[in-house]
Design a protein around this motif. Structure first.
Motif, short mmCIF file in Angstrom:
data_model
loop_
_atom_site.label_atom_id
_atom_site.label_comp_id
_atom_site.label_asym_id
_atom_site.label_seq_id
_atom_site.Cartn_x
_atom_site.Cartn_y
_atom_site.Cartn_z
N GLU A 140 9.03 175.30 25.50
CA GLU A 140 8.64 175.57 26.57
C GLU A 140 8.92 176.90 26.96
O GLU A 140 8.10 177.92 27.72
CB GLU A 140 9.69 175.21 27.78
N SER A 143 5.77 178.30 23.91
CA SER A 143 4.64 177.38 24.25
C SER A 143 3.86 177.97 25.32
O SER A 143 3.68 178.26 26.42
CB SER A 143 4.34 176.38 24.80
N ALA A 145 0.77 176.75 25.89
CA ALA A 145 -0.10 176.09 26.26
C ALA A 145 0.18 174.42 26.13
O ALA A 145 2.07 174.46 25.62
CB ALA A 145 -1.41 175.50 24.95
N PRO A 146 -0.28 173.09 27.00
CA PRO A 146 0.65 172.52 27.74
C PRO A 146 1.46 171.65 25.77
O PRO A 146 0.85 171.77 25.16
CB PRO A 146 0.02 171.32 27.72
N PHE A 147 2.39 171.68 26.05
CA PHE A 147 3.29 170.84 24.57
C PHE A 147 4.24 169.31 24.27
O PHE A 147 4.25 168.31 26.10
CB PHE A 147 4.01 171.64 23.91
N THR A 148 3.91 168.36 24.02
CA THR A 148 4.85 167.19 23.68
C THR A 148 5.82 166.96 22.76
O THR A 148 5.52 167.50 21.92
CB THR A 148 3.52 165.94 23.48
N GLU A 157 6.12 164.88 27.92
CA GLU A 157 4.66 165.09 28.23
C GLU A 157 3.36 165.43 28.87
O GLU A 157 4.06 166.06 29.67
CB GLU A 157 4.36 163.36 28.23
N ASP A 158 2.85 166.33 27.92
CA ASP A 158 2.16 167.65 27.99
C ASP A 158 2.95 168.92 29.32
O ASP A 158 2.33 168.63 30.45
CB ASP A 158 1.15 166.72 29.05
N SER A 160 4.15 172.45 30.82
CA SER A 160 4.00 173.47 31.03
C SER A 160 4.87 174.50 31.26
O SER A 160 5.80 173.39 32.58
CB SER A 160 2.03 173.98 30.70
#
Length: 374
Positions: A140, A143, A145-148, A157-158, A160
């Motif tokens: 977090e 990143s 961009a959203p990450f899982t 999930e997703d 950000s």
């Protein structure tokens, strides 16, 4: 290798020889302690975590608000806050302090304390959870961009965040724990590995183990060691003070036992065979003091012995010059950070800033200059 000094800021004044003073959370004491550490030349100050203590994040934020240079090392226990939320909280304080935050991850080895917060996992499970937690925390922070992340303990999930660390892609992660499980996680995630004050031989052994673990991940962490320095104008005065501190703790234990008849895990609790802490760090201290109270040139384990190795409790004893020489010996085997706090918190921090820290910095600088020109 530069040398770093970390002090200690708590919610109110107290120690093994000083009964708690003032309200449970004393803003004036936090301000006084933080400003004193900044004036004394400390790089950071630790804010500790315990299941019954005031919140470390909020104490650290208040300390940051009244200082301009002092870094804050915020002790944090993974597992009780969602890692995505913790990442945003720490990054927010990092912005408010203009990049002065580091986090000290304490997974916890005391089952009884952890159960008080509803955590009933085994130690192995706790460290497995910590590994996932730190993976999410770091993702977090880094990143854009959203990450899982899908793991055993966290299904993210997703995720950000609109807030990331102030200066860099991460916030420095300090990590404590001496078990095999802890060292495996430290090798993967720690920017700095923290250990309680041990002998030079014991310290070297832990440095080597953590270095080997980290090398498997292409990492080279910093190493931090914790001491309770006891300084006197003469060596004799320093030892007299050390033994007086020990006697005060024993007297307080006796008074606590007589008044409560309980085995509470407090600074005043009497130690017996059935309430000795069993975490790996404490067992290492127990093995150390079982071999005597004095080790190497300056290491004294008297307080560790009477408290059962329950926490950071070993001391370097002597004049400022003698203690500085002892610290230089640890620096030579890879220690770059010294977490030092006293039994008389304010007076000792002032003494460290006036007499000890400048000596150590000067001797480290002189030795490194000599090596670079050799």
């Amino acid at each position: 290798m530069s040398v770093e000094f970390i002090g200690y800021v708590s919610a109110r004044e107290q120690s093994e020889i000083i009964s708690p003073k003032g309200p449970d959370v004393d803003p004036a004491y936090i301000e006084t302690t933080a400003r004193l550490h900044e004036r004394a030349g400390f790089d950071r100050a630790l804010v500790a975590f315990h299941s019954s203590a005031p919140d470390s994040l909020l104490i650290a934020q208040h300390a940051a608000s009244v200082t301009t240079k002092l870094g804050l090392l915020i002790a944090h226990r993974p597992g009780f806050t969602a890692p995505t939320l913790a990442a945003r909280q720490l990054a927010t304080i990092d912005h408010l302090s203009r990049g002065r935050v580091a986090v000290h991850i304490i997974t916890g080895g005391n089952d009884r304390e952890l159960k008080a917060d509803g955590d009933h996992l085994s130690k192995a499970e706790r460290y497995a959870r910590t590994n996932e937690y730190l993976t999410v925390l770091s993702r977090e922070w880094a990143s854009t961009a959203p990450f899982t992340v899908k793991g055993r303990y966290y299904d993210i999930e997703d995720a950000s965040s609109e807030v990331r660390p102030y200066k860099a892609r991460t916030i420095p992660i300090y990590f404590g724990g001496a078990s095999d499980e802890a060292i495996a996680v430290a090798g993967r995630h720690a920017d700095a590995y923290a250990l309680w004050g041990e002998s030079l031989a014991g310290t070297r052994e832990l440095v080597d183990r953590v270095s080997a673990s980290a090398a498997r991940h292409g990492r080279r962490p910093r190493f931090s060691i914790s001491f309770r320095p006891i300084i006197g104008e003469t060596e004799r005065q320093a030892w007299e003070r050390a033994h007086d501190i020990e006697a005060q703790i024993i007297a307080r234990q006796k008074a606590t036992l007589e008044s409560t008849q309980s085995g509470l895990d407090t600074a005043g609790a009497a130690i017996s065979g059935n309430n000795l802490p069993s975490n790996a760090g404490s067992r290492r201290l127990q093995a150390l003091f079982s071999g005597g109270d004095r080790h190497d040139a300056r290491l004294w384990t008297g307080v560790a012995r009477v408290t059962g190795g329950r926490w950071n409790s070993t001391s370097l004893v002597g004049t400022a010059e003698q203690v500085a020489e002892a610290m230089l010996a640890y620096h030579r085997i890879g220690i770059g950070t010294f977490l030092i706090r006293g039994f008389d918190p304010l007076a000792d921090a002032e003494t460290y800033g006036r007499e000890l820290i400048p000596l150590v910095r000067e001797r480290v600088s002189r030795e490194e200059a000599s090596l670079s020109h050799g």
